[in-house]
Design an enzyme around this catalytic site. Structure first.
Site, PDB file in Angstrom:
ATOM      1  N   HIS A 296      26.571  34.073  38.415  1.00 44.48           N
ATOM      2  CA  HIS A 296      27.853  34.151  39.110  1.00 44.48           C
ATOM      3  C   HIS A 296      27.692  35.079  40.312  1.00 44.48           C
ATOM      4  CE1 HIS A 296      32.083  34.890  39.939  1.00 44.48           C
ATOM      5  NE2 HIS A 296      32.426  34.002  39.024  1.00 44.48           N
ATOM      6  N   GLU A 345      39.976  47.713  41.193  1.00 46.53           N
ATOM      7  CA  GLU A 345      40.340  46.304  41.278  1.00 46.53           C
ATOM      8  C   GLU A 345      41.760  46.081  40.751  1.00 46.53           C
ATOM      9  OE1 GLU A 345      37.549  43.807  39.285  1.00 46.53           O
ATOM     10  OE2 GLU A 345      35.790  44.844  40.080  1.00 46.53           O
ATOM     11  N   TYR A 354      43.420  31.817  34.942  1.00 50.11           N
ATOM     12  CA  TYR A 354      42.263  32.574  35.418  1.00 50.11           C
ATOM     13  C   TYR A 354      41.161  32.431  34.384  1.00 50.11           C
ATOM     14  CZ  TYR A 354      39.348  36.532  36.781  1.00 50.11           C
ATOM     15  OH  TYR A 354      38.291  37.318  37.148  1.00 50.11           O
ATOM     16  N   HIS A 369      41.981  47.558  36.998  1.00 49.35           N
ATOM     17  CA  HIS A 369      40.768  48.091  36.418  1.00 49.35           C
ATOM     18  C   HIS A 369      40.264  49.161  37.373  1.00 49.35           C
ATOM     19  CE1 HIS A 369      40.542  43.851  34.560  1.00 49.35           C
ATOM     20  NE2 HIS A 369      41.133  44.686  33.716  1.00 49.35           N
ATOM     21  N   HIS A 375      35.323  46.213  32.299  1.00 44.29           N
ATOM     22  CA  HIS A 375      36.273  45.111  32.204  1.00 44.29           C
ATOM     23  C   HIS A 375      35.492  43.812  32.242  1.00 44.29           C
ATOM     24  CE1 HIS A 375      35.715  46.022  36.502  1.00 44.29           C
ATOM     25  NE2 HIS A 375      35.872  44.714  36.713  1.00 44.29           N
TER      26      HIS A 375
END
Length: 443
Positions: A296, A345, A354, A369, A375
């Site tokens: 990712h 964030e 999501y 976060h 997280h």
């Protein structure tokens, strides 16, 4: 809900950061100079500086307005305690603030029970710094069900990045009109007067930066095209009102609200030229980049616009989105990875699901976060994506989440921490089962 103005079939100028010239009456903008002895139509020339005079030409932002009346013509400002009941900008003073490193999540801000305008419906969630020294950031929610009629506001403290998730905003500014609906964003730079109207209730998110202005990020090895392309940003064109009616002007100044009255509309700009103006962008036009092999990518690849600190590459706010897109990564855990970030964030959800928390993060929700706090996906998402047969898939069009990422360490406002309706006290439980993850056999 009635609207005061017509917002149908609006025209826009095109492009990010361009020098725009626009006239509602032909010849309103003088040729060859900015401030002639006598302007056409008996207009008044007024310069609006968005940066210091002496900033480099590449960074300088200003606009010349050709108005019926000067902005200086109004009654003295007085405090307006009816506005800003849930607004806080002084994050250097801990009064009214909560400091916690815990992961936080809030459910939707409820719609107001009584008539509430956009100016009255702002709620600060968290932030850092202080607008008096032009350093920092604030994050808000808004909820409103009443149009601003004969009322206008401007923000002396910073630029507003507005992200709607419910209802279309009908916005009139000094530079013209624009409509902003969910899946679009709008930036209203510091000091520009605006009014928000609506035909049904509106809710959304706002990021306010106390220093600098947003820009589109550099592309580096990506090349010359991609992400948010400059041609897709839209700028309002000149529109004016010539009226003798009295208007209320609301000013947010150092986190407090003040008001005055002014004869005639503040939207009396018959023509203007410059590069300091509000603009909008349709998030559906974002040209997302991603892996075509494995892993990712870092979320910075999804940055739409950014406001940088004085340290290159470090942001007051990066606005990133997680849009509909193809996912094709091989032998990869496809949701966002588990993470401890040197940045803070704040996430919100505009529509759909999501992928890291498919059931627990609905449209209108928000999460924080904080810097270096762990997280990532909840247990259900971890189990699903760790075991699913990896085929190319396309995330549905409805799915659109976003993130305000900032170098600052956030303090949260006590009134959102004390909110028993919206604060999700069980958020941390989404990782409970992962705490019992066992060392397995070698694959």
């Amino acid at each position: 809900m009635d609207t005061h103005r017509n917002y149908e079939n609006l025209d826009y100028a095109i492009g990010f950061g361009n020098h725009v010239e626009t006239e509602a009456l032909k010849g309103a903008v003088p040729k060859g100079q900015n401030s002639p002895q006598k302007c056409a139509y008996n207009l008044i020339a007024e310069q609006f500086s968005g940066t210091a005079f002496t900033l480099t030409r590449a960074s300088n932002q200003k606009t010349w307005l050709y108005k019926i009346r000067p902005s200086a013509a109004h009654s003295p400002f007085v405090e307006a305690p009816e506005f800003g009941k849930y607004v806080k900008n002084d994050f250097m003073n801990d009064h009214g603030l909560t400091i916690t490193p815990n992961q936080l999540r809030w459910k939707r801000l409820p719609l107001p029970e009584k008539p509430t305008t956009f100016a009255e419906g702002l709620v600060t969630v968290c932030g850092a710094g202080d607008p008096s020294i032009k350093q920092g950031i604030a994050i808000y929610l808004y909820a409103a069900n009443k149009s601003m009629t004969n009322s206008s506001m401007f923000n002396s403290d910073g630029d507003f990045l507005i992200v709607p998730w419910e209802g279309e905003m009908l916005i009139t500014t000094e530079m013209g009109k624009l409509t902003v609906k969910p899946r679009e964003i709008c930036v209203i730079p510091r000091g520009i007067k605006f009014s928000v109207e609506m035909t049904k209730p509106i809710r959304g998110y706002i990021c306010e930066v106390f220093k600098g202005h947003f820009k589109i990020p550099d592309l580096g090895p990506i090349g010359a095209n991609g992400l948010a392309n400059p041609r897709d940003f839209l700028v309002p064109v000149a529109f004016y009102e010539n009226t003798e009616e009295e208007f209320q002007i609301i000013n947010k100044y150092l986190g407090k609200f003040y008001k005055c009255t002014k004869k005639g509309s503040p939207y009396d700009v018959v023509g203007w030229h410059g590069n300091y103006y509000p603009y909008k962008y349709n998030l559906d036009l974002f040209n997302a980049m991603g892996t075509v092999t494995f892993d990712h990518p870092d979320p910075s690849i999804f940055t739409v616009i950014t406001c940088q600190t004085d340290e290159p590459g470090v942001a007051v706010c990066d606005f990133a989105i997680f849009p509909p897109r193809w996912m094709v990564a091989e032998h990869t855990f496809r949701p966002p990875y588990y993470h401890r970030n040197i940045m803070s964030e704040y996430m919100g959800n505009i529509s759909g699901q999501y992928d890291a928390k498919e059931d627990g993060f609905q449209p209108g929700y928000g999460s924080l976060h904080s810097l270096l706090q762990g997280h990532g996906p909840d247990h259900e998402s971890f189990e699903k994506w760790s075991n699913v047969d990896l085929q190319p898939i396309r995330y549905p069009y409805e799915n659109l989440a976003f993130m305000f990422e900032s170098t600052y360490m956030f303090k949260t406002c006590s009134f959102v921490m004390d909110d028993q309706v919206s604060l999700d006290h069980d958020y941390f439980h989404c990782w409970d089962k992962l705490a019992h993850n066992k060392l397995g056999d070698k694959p």
